[in-house]
Design a protein around this motif. Structure first.
Motif, PDB file in Angstrom:
ATOM      1  N   MET A   1       3.427   7.146 -13.135  1.00  0.00           N
ATOM      2  CA  MET A   1       2.618   8.306 -12.821  1.00  0.00           C
ATOM      3  C   MET A   1       1.800   7.987 -11.571  1.00  0.00           C
ATOM      4  N   ARG A   2       1.703   8.960 -10.698  1.00  0.00           N
ATOM      5  CA  ARG A   2       0.891   8.799  -9.482  1.00  0.00           C
ATOM      6  C   ARG A   2      -0.589   9.000  -9.818  1.00  0.00           C
ATOM      7  N   PHE A   3      -1.453   8.367  -9.030  1.00  0.00           N
ATOM      8  CA  PHE A   3      -2.889   8.428  -9.274  1.00  0.00           C
ATOM      9  C   PHE A   3      -3.390   9.863  -9.276  1.00  0.00           C
ATOM     10  N   ALA A   4      -2.920  10.689  -8.343  1.00  0.00           N
ATOM     11  CA  ALA A   4      -3.395  12.076  -8.258  1.00  0.00           C
ATOM     12  C   ALA A   4      -3.137  12.834  -9.555  1.00  0.00           C
ATOM     13  N   GLU A   5      -1.959  12.639 -10.135  1.00  0.00           N
ATOM     14  CA  GLU A   5      -1.619  13.312 -11.395  1.00  0.00           C
ATOM     15  C   GLU A   5      -2.513  12.816 -12.526  1.00  0.00           C
ATOM     16  N   TYR A   6      -2.679  11.497 -12.588  1.00  0.00           N
ATOM     17  CA  TYR A   6      -3.513  10.915 -13.644  1.00  0.00           C
ATOM     18  C   TYR A   6      -4.957  11.394 -13.533  1.00  0.00           C
ATOM     19  N   ALA A   7      -5.498  11.362 -12.314  1.00  0.00           N
ATOM     20  CA  ALA A   7      -6.892  11.757 -12.112  1.00  0.00           C
ATOM     21  C   ALA A   7      -7.118  13.208 -12.504  1.00  0.00           C
ATOM     22  N   ALA A   8      -6.192  14.082 -12.123  1.00  0.00           N
ATOM     23  CA  ALA A   8      -6.322  15.497 -12.469  1.00  0.00           C
ATOM     24  C   ALA A   8      -6.266  15.696 -13.981  1.00  0.00           C
ATOM     25  N   SER A   9      -5.349  15.006 -14.650  1.00  0.00           N
ATOM     26  CA  SER A   9      -5.247  15.167 -16.106  1.00  0.00           C
ATOM     27  C   SER A   9      -6.461  14.583 -16.817  1.00  0.00           C
ATOM     28  N   LEU A  10      -6.979  13.472 -16.332  1.00  0.00           N
ATOM     29  CA  LEU A  10      -8.182  12.884 -16.923  1.00  0.00           C
ATOM     30  C   LEU A  10      -9.374  13.825 -16.776  1.00  0.00           C
ATOM     31  N   PHE A  11      -9.543  14.391 -15.600  1.00  0.00           N
ATOM     32  CA  PHE A  11     -10.633  15.334 -15.352  1.00  0.00           C
ATOM     33  C   PHE A  11     -10.530  16.530 -16.309  1.00  0.00           C
ATOM     34  N   GLY A  45      -6.838   7.324   0.536  1.00  0.00           N
ATOM     35  CA  GLY A  45      -7.023   7.496  -0.897  1.00  0.00           C
ATOM     36  C   GLY A  45      -5.855   6.911  -1.668  1.00  0.00           C
ATOM     37  N   PHE A  46      -5.886   7.084  -2.975  1.00  0.00           N
ATOM     38  CA  PHE A  46      -4.870   6.526  -3.859  1.00  0.00           C
ATOM     39  C   PHE A  46      -3.898   7.574  -4.370  1.00  0.00           C
ATOM     40  N   GLY A  47      -4.032   8.805  -3.923  1.00  0.00           N
ATOM     41  CA  GLY A  47      -3.294   9.928  -4.483  1.00  0.00           C
ATOM     42  C   GLY A  47      -1.821   9.725  -4.710  1.00  0.00           C
ATOM     43  N   GLU A  48      -1.112   9.201  -3.723  1.00  0.00           N
ATOM     44  CA  GLU A  48       0.336   9.058  -3.832  1.00  0.00           C
ATOM     45  C   GLU A  48       0.760   7.719  -4.420  1.00  0.00           C
ATOM     46  N   MET A  49      -0.191   6.840  -4.663  1.00  0.00           N
ATOM     47  CA  MET A  49       0.148   5.531  -5.235  1.00  0.00           C
ATOM     48  C   MET A  49       0.414   5.663  -6.729  1.00  0.00           C
ATOM     49  N   PHE A  50       1.381   4.900  -7.200  1.00  0.00           N
ATOM     50  CA  PHE A  50       1.601   4.834  -8.644  1.00  0.00           C
ATOM     51  C   PHE A  50       0.495   3.978  -9.255  1.00  0.00           C
ATOM     52  N   LEU A  51       0.113   4.290 -10.464  1.00  0.00           N
ATOM     53  CA  LEU A  51      -0.994   3.580 -11.112  1.00  0.00           C
ATOM     54  C   LEU A  51      -0.792   2.070 -11.107  1.00  0.00           C
TER      55      LEU A  51
END
Length: 67
Positions: A1-11, A45-51
């Motif tokens: 999972m990419r950081f952007a996806e994780y961050a959005a779901s966590l929020f 940023g970390f958006g496109e990086m995988f966790l």
């Protein structure tokens, strides 16, 4: 999972379970995530990086760059 996806779901999850309640808290989280995902100025940023790719050194470089 990419950081952007994780961050959005966590929020979203934190808002749903009311860990983040006030509009001010949502705004602060939003600003922080914007900079973590997209970067700030010359700091990427970390958006496109995988966790699994994000290392302590990446976070430390990001923190130094935004101050």
């Amino acid at each position: 999972m990419r950081f952007a996806e994780y961050a959005a779901s966590l929020f979203e999850r934190k808002v749903t379970v009311r860990d983040i309640k006030s509009a001010r808290s949502r705004e602060r989280w939003g600003c922080t995530l914007e900079h973590l995902i997209g970067g700030t100025g010359d700091v990427p940023g970390f958006g496109e990086m995988f966790l699994g790719e994000i290392r302590t050194v990446h976070v430390e470089q990001w923190r130094v760059g935004i101050t």
